[in-house]
Design a protein around this motif. Structure first.
Motif, PDB file in Angstrom:
ATOM      1  N   THR A 118       0.855  -1.195   0.000  1.00 32.61           N
ATOM      2  CA  THR A 118       0.000   0.000   0.000  1.00 32.61           C
ATOM      3  C   THR A 118       0.894   1.250   0.000  1.00 32.61           C
ATOM      4  O   THR A 118       0.976   1.997   0.973  1.00 32.61           O
ATOM      5  CB  THR A 118      -0.975  -0.037   1.198  1.00 32.61           C
ATOM      6  OG1 THR A 118      -0.303  -0.524   2.371  1.00 32.61           O
ATOM      7  CG2 THR A 118      -2.117  -0.975   0.910  1.00 32.61           C
ATOM      8  N   HIS A 119       1.498   1.448  -1.137  1.00 31.00           N
ATOM      9  CA  HIS A 119       2.607   2.406  -1.259  1.00 31.00           C
ATOM     10  C   HIS A 119       2.184   3.852  -1.518  1.00 31.00           C
ATOM     11  O   HIS A 119       3.037   4.727  -1.552  1.00 31.00           O
ATOM     12  CB  HIS A 119       3.570   1.938  -2.357  1.00 31.00           C
ATOM     13  CG  HIS A 119       2.937   1.764  -3.710  1.00 31.00           C
ATOM     14  ND1 HIS A 119       3.670   1.421  -4.822  1.00 31.00           N
ATOM     15  CD2 HIS A 119       1.639   1.875  -4.122  1.00 31.00           C
ATOM     16  CE1 HIS A 119       2.858   1.338  -5.867  1.00 31.00           C
ATOM     17  NE2 HIS A 119       1.637   1.598  -5.470  1.00 31.00           N
ATOM     18  N   HIS A 120       0.876   4.090  -1.729  1.00 31.46           N
ATOM     19  CA  HIS A 120       0.425   5.489  -1.884  1.00 31.46           C
ATOM     20  C   HIS A 120      -0.001   6.094  -0.552  1.00 31.46           C
ATOM     21  O   HIS A 120      -0.461   7.230  -0.517  1.00 31.46           O
ATOM     22  CB  HIS A 120      -0.750   5.579  -2.872  1.00 31.46           C
ATOM     23  CG  HIS A 120      -0.443   5.037  -4.237  1.00 31.46           C
ATOM     24  ND1 HIS A 120       0.669   5.433  -4.958  1.00 31.46           N
ATOM     25  CD2 HIS A 120      -1.085   4.124  -5.003  1.00 31.46           C
ATOM     26  CE1 HIS A 120       0.681   4.780  -6.117  1.00 31.46           C
ATOM     27  NE2 HIS A 120      -0.365   3.972  -6.162  1.00 31.46           N
ATOM     28  N   VAL A 156       7.938  -2.769  -7.753  1.00 25.41           N
ATOM     29  CA  VAL A 156       7.771  -2.852  -9.201  1.00 25.41           C
ATOM     30  C   VAL A 156       6.297  -2.801  -9.630  1.00 25.41           C
ATOM     31  O   VAL A 156       5.978  -3.113 -10.779  1.00 25.41           O
ATOM     32  CB  VAL A 156       8.475  -4.105  -9.795  1.00 25.41           C
ATOM     33  CG1 VAL A 156       9.955  -4.090  -9.463  1.00 25.41           C
ATOM     34  CG2 VAL A 156       7.830  -5.393  -9.316  1.00 25.41           C
ATOM     35  N   ASP A 157       5.434  -2.407  -8.693  1.00 29.55           N
ATOM     36  CA  ASP A 157       4.054  -2.066  -9.070  1.00 29.55           C
ATOM     37  C   ASP A 157       4.145  -1.010 -10.184  1.00 29.55           C
ATOM     38  O   ASP A 157       5.097  -0.225 -10.215  1.00 29.55           O
ATOM     39  CB  ASP A 157       3.342  -1.501  -7.830  1.00 29.55           C
ATOM     40  CG  ASP A 157       1.871  -1.210  -8.033  1.00 29.55           C
ATOM     41  OD1 ASP A 157       1.050  -1.981  -7.505  1.00 29.55           O
ATOM     42  OD2 ASP A 157       1.543  -0.201  -8.697  1.00 29.55           O
ATOM     43  N   VAL A 158       3.164  -0.982 -11.081  1.00 25.53           N
ATOM     44  CA  VAL A 158       3.257  -0.069 -12.233  1.00 25.53           C
ATOM     45  C   VAL A 158       3.199   1.407 -11.816  1.00 25.53           C
ATOM     46  O   VAL A 158       3.619   2.283 -12.561  1.00 25.53           O
ATOM     47  CB  VAL A 158       2.156  -0.399 -13.276  1.00 25.53           C
ATOM     48  CG1 VAL A 158       0.812   0.221 -12.886  1.00 25.53           C
ATOM     49  CG2 VAL A 158       2.568   0.037 -14.666  1.00 25.53           C
ATOM     50  N   HIS A 159       2.682   1.648 -10.605  1.00 23.45           N
ATOM     51  CA  HIS A 159       2.584   3.030 -10.111  1.00 23.45           C
ATOM     52  C   HIS A 159       3.759   3.368  -9.184  1.00 23.45           C
ATOM     53  O   HIS A 159       4.270   2.479  -8.493  1.00 23.45           O
ATOM     54  CB  HIS A 159       1.263   3.213  -9.352  1.00 23.45           C
ATOM     55  CG  HIS A 159       0.067   2.870 -10.176  1.00 23.45           C
ATOM     56  ND1 HIS A 159      -0.621   1.686 -10.023  1.00 23.45           N
ATOM     57  CD2 HIS A 159      -0.528   3.543 -11.195  1.00 23.45           C
ATOM     58  CE1 HIS A 159      -1.614   1.654 -10.911  1.00 23.45           C
ATOM     59  NE2 HIS A 159      -1.580   2.757 -11.630  1.00 23.45           N
ATOM     60  N   GLN A 160       4.139   4.623  -9.143  1.00 22.12           N
ATOM     61  CA  GLN A 160       5.260   4.984  -8.278  1.00 22.12           C
ATOM     62  C   GLN A 160       4.897   4.830  -6.789  1.00 22.12           C
ATOM     63  O   GLN A 160       3.785   5.180  -6.370  1.00 22.12           O
ATOM     64  CB  GLN A 160       5.705   6.436  -8.520  1.00 22.12           C
ATOM     65  CG  GLN A 160       7.060   6.685  -7.845  1.00 22.12           C
ATOM     66  CD  GLN A 160       7.338   8.137  -7.512  1.00 22.12           C
ATOM     67  OE1 GLN A 160       6.418   8.915  -7.275  1.00 22.12           O
ATOM     68  NE2 GLN A 160       8.613   8.486  -7.480  1.00 22.12           N
ATOM     69  N   VAL A 233       0.936  -6.478  -9.894  1.00 19.66           N
ATOM     70  CA  VAL A 233       0.791  -7.102 -11.219  1.00 19.66           C
ATOM     71  C   VAL A 233       0.070  -6.175 -12.210  1.00 19.66           C
ATOM     72  O   VAL A 233      -0.322  -6.614 -13.294  1.00 19.66           O
ATOM     73  CB  VAL A 233       0.085  -8.474 -11.137  1.00 19.66           C
ATOM     74  CG1 VAL A 233       0.920  -9.449 -10.333  1.00 19.66           C
ATOM     75  CG2 VAL A 233      -1.327  -8.352 -10.561  1.00 19.66           C
ATOM     76  N   ASP A 234      -0.057  -4.908 -11.839  1.00 17.41           N
ATOM     77  CA  ASP A 234      -0.713  -3.977 -12.761  1.00 17.41           C
ATOM     78  C   ASP A 234       0.195  -3.558 -13.922  1.00 17.41           C
ATOM     79  O   ASP A 234      -0.151  -2.684 -14.706  1.00 17.41           O
ATOM     80  CB  ASP A 234      -1.300  -2.754 -12.020  1.00 17.41           C
ATOM     81  CG  ASP A 234      -0.414  -2.224 -10.915  1.00 17.41           C
ATOM     82  OD1 ASP A 234       0.777  -2.601 -10.887  1.00 17.41           O
ATOM     83  OD2 ASP A 234      -0.893  -1.435 -10.088  1.00 17.41           O
ATOM     84  N   VAL A 235       1.344  -4.216 -14.043  1.00 19.16           N
ATOM     85  CA  VAL A 235       2.201  -4.069 -15.230  1.00 19.16           C
ATOM     86  C   VAL A 235       1.671  -4.895 -16.408  1.00 19.16           C
ATOM     87  O   VAL A 235       2.167  -4.778 -17.518  1.00 19.16           O
ATOM     88  CB  VAL A 235       3.652  -4.539 -14.934  1.00 19.16           C
ATOM     89  CG1 VAL A 235       4.324  -3.619 -13.922  1.00 19.16           C
ATOM     90  CG2 VAL A 235       3.660  -5.986 -14.435  1.00 19.16           C
ATOM     91  N   GLY A 274       0.864  -5.986  -3.786  1.00 20.89           N
ATOM     92  CA  GLY A 274       0.680  -4.752  -4.554  1.00 20.89           C
ATOM     93  C   GLY A 274      -0.597  -4.749  -5.376  1.00 20.89           C
ATOM     94  O   GLY A 274      -1.520  -5.526  -5.132  1.00 20.89           O
ATOM     95  N   GLY A 275      -0.625  -3.877  -6.395  1.00 18.77           N
ATOM     96  CA  GLY A 275      -1.850  -3.646  -7.157  1.00 18.77           C
ATOM     97  C   GLY A 275      -2.068  -4.626  -8.293  1.00 18.77           C
ATOM     98  O   GLY A 275      -1.166  -5.360  -8.703  1.00 18.77           O
ATOM     99  N   GLY A 276      -3.299  -4.621  -8.785  1.00 18.11           N
ATOM    100  CA  GLY A 276      -3.699  -5.462  -9.909  1.00 18.11           C
ATOM    101  C   GLY A 276      -5.164  -5.162 -10.187  1.00 18.11           C
ATOM    102  O   GLY A 276      -5.980  -5.262  -9.273  1.00 18.11           O
ATOM    103  N   TYR A 277      -5.476  -4.757 -11.411  1.00 22.45           N
ATOM    104  CA  TYR A 277      -6.826  -4.265 -11.703  1.00 22.45           C
ATOM    105  C   TYR A 277      -7.369  -4.832 -13.001  1.00 22.45           C
ATOM    106  O   TYR A 277      -8.025  -4.130 -13.771  1.00 22.45           O
ATOM    107  CB  TYR A 277      -6.815  -2.723 -11.731  1.00 22.45           C
ATOM    108  CG  TYR A 277      -6.204  -2.157 -10.475  1.00 22.45           C
ATOM    109  CD1 TYR A 277      -6.943  -2.024  -9.306  1.00 22.45           C
ATOM    110  CD2 TYR A 277      -4.847  -1.832 -10.442  1.00 22.45           C
ATOM    111  CE1 TYR A 277      -6.354  -1.557  -8.139  1.00 22.45           C
ATOM    112  CE2 TYR A 277      -4.250  -1.366  -9.277  1.00 22.45           C
ATOM    113  CZ  TYR A 277      -5.010  -1.235  -8.142  1.00 22.45           C
ATOM    114  OH  TYR A 277      -4.432  -0.788  -6.982  1.00 22.45           O
ATOM    115  N   LEU A 278      -7.100  -6.100 -13.255  1.00 25.80           N
ATOM    116  CA  LEU A 278      -7.649  -6.734 -14.452  1.00 25.80           C
ATOM    117  C   LEU A 278      -9.150  -6.927 -14.281  1.00 25.80           C
ATOM    118  O   LEU A 278      -9.604  -7.269 -13.182  1.00 25.80           O
ATOM    119  CB  LEU A 278      -6.993  -8.100 -14.706  1.00 25.80           C
ATOM    120  CG  LEU A 278      -5.600  -8.081 -15.359  1.00 25.80           C
ATOM    121  CD1 LEU A 278      -4.538  -7.723 -14.332  1.00 25.80           C
ATOM    122  CD2 LEU A 278      -5.287  -9.416 -16.004  1.00 25.80           C
TER     123      LEU A 278
END
Ligand SMILES: [Zn+2]
Length: 303
Positions: A118-120, A156-160, A233-235, A274-278
């Motif tokens: 939860t990096h934001h 390495v989540d797609v978001h900073q 995995v939102d990459v 981390g994130g993932g929004y498929l």
């Protein structure tokens, strides 16, 4: 023994149609158990973090606002999640889950959290579906307790990882590295110790080349006692919020490369999802499972 950390109360009740896949946490752990990935390992649940211990990474007033529903409408808009008892409860649990994962990683070489990244989340506010910053909390606590001298947060989540970078901006003992799509949320980027900007549209081979170079670069700069690895995995090419074009094979190769690199150098790794929004939930589950699958394979080899 390979440890897995999760909790039945990690899921968040959200309105139908909300973009955050809030029921993914228990589904993910169910699938990991069914697939036999946790076989021979141990699954355990964290206790909630105490407000006093969370204050190592967050403002007491903000911690209190999460606990007691004192967020303003603006705060809630920035967070992107409605407040609920369940959200408050899971937020205190999940942040401690990453700490617990790190403790197990230090003991056994590798451990996996079924949430986290939860990096934001910033010092005094939440943003982008992130309430508390589990990675900043964990790194600071481990250092304050004298368990480690240096931590690498490899995100390495797609978001900073903007919240992580800002909370830890002055922490010399924690190195923050964010590999993210240059043209994506958050608009207002922070300064990590190392930011690696990936152009929109980048696919497997270019991405993996950049990652390999980044790992080499990192090992020239820091000798961490622990790596906290945010494997968002939102990459993936099918992700609704990412702008990269990694395939399933590319995501698995990424997890393998990171784990092989650090474990092969004797550095313990704690993974968070981390994130993932498929839109395709089953596909999302398969992608999130890859870091666990890779952990299972690399644990047998190195730990
Ligand atoms: Zn993300």
């Amino acid at each position: 023994m390979l440890h897995f950390i999760s909790h039945p109360d990690y899921d968040i009740p959200l309105p139908v149609g909300h973009r955050f896949p809030a029921h993914k946490f228990t589904s993910l752990m169910d699938r990991i158990l069914r697939a036999g990935i946790a076989q021979g390992g141990r699954l355990s649940h964290p206790r909630p973090a105490s407000p006093a211990s969370l204050a190592i990474a967050h403002a007491p007033q903000y911690i209190d606002a999460i606990a007691h529903n004192h967020l303003s409408p603006d705060d809630l808009r920035r967070l992107g999640l409605p407040w609920s008892e369940a959200l408050a409860k899971r937020s205190f649990l999940a942040v401690e889950g990453t700490y617990r994962t790190a403790i197990k990683a230090l003991q056994f070489g590798l451990a996996c959290h079924g949430a986290g990244g939860t990096h934001h989340a910033h010092f005094d506010y939440g943003a982008g579906f992130c309430v508390f910053n589990d990675m900043a909390y964990t790194a600071r606590r481990l250092i304050a307790e004298g368990r480690v001298q240096s931590v690498l947060i490899l995100d390495v989540d797609v978001h900073q990882g903007d919240g992580t970078a800002r909370i830890l901006a002055r922490d010399d003992a924690v190195f923050t590295c964010s590999l993210h799509c240059a043209d994506n949320y958050p608009h207002d980027k922070a300064l990590s110790d190392l930011d690696v900007l990936i152009p929109s549209g980048t696919g497997d081979s270019d991405y993996l080349k950049i990652l390999a170079e980044t790992l080499e670069d990192l090992s020239g700069r820091i000798r961490p006692d622990l790596v906290i690895y945010d494997a968002g995995v939102d990459v993936h090419e099918a992700d609704a919020l990412g702008r990269l074009t990694l395939t399933d094979t590319g995501v698995k190769a990424r997890e393998d490369m990171v784990l092989e690199y650090w474990l092969g150098r004797g550095v313990p790794v704690a993974t968070v999802i981390g994130g993932g929004y498929l839109a395709d939930f089953e596909h999302l589950m398969r992608l999130h499972m890859m870091v666990f699958q890779s952990a299972r394979e690399h644990f047998s080899k190195w730990c």
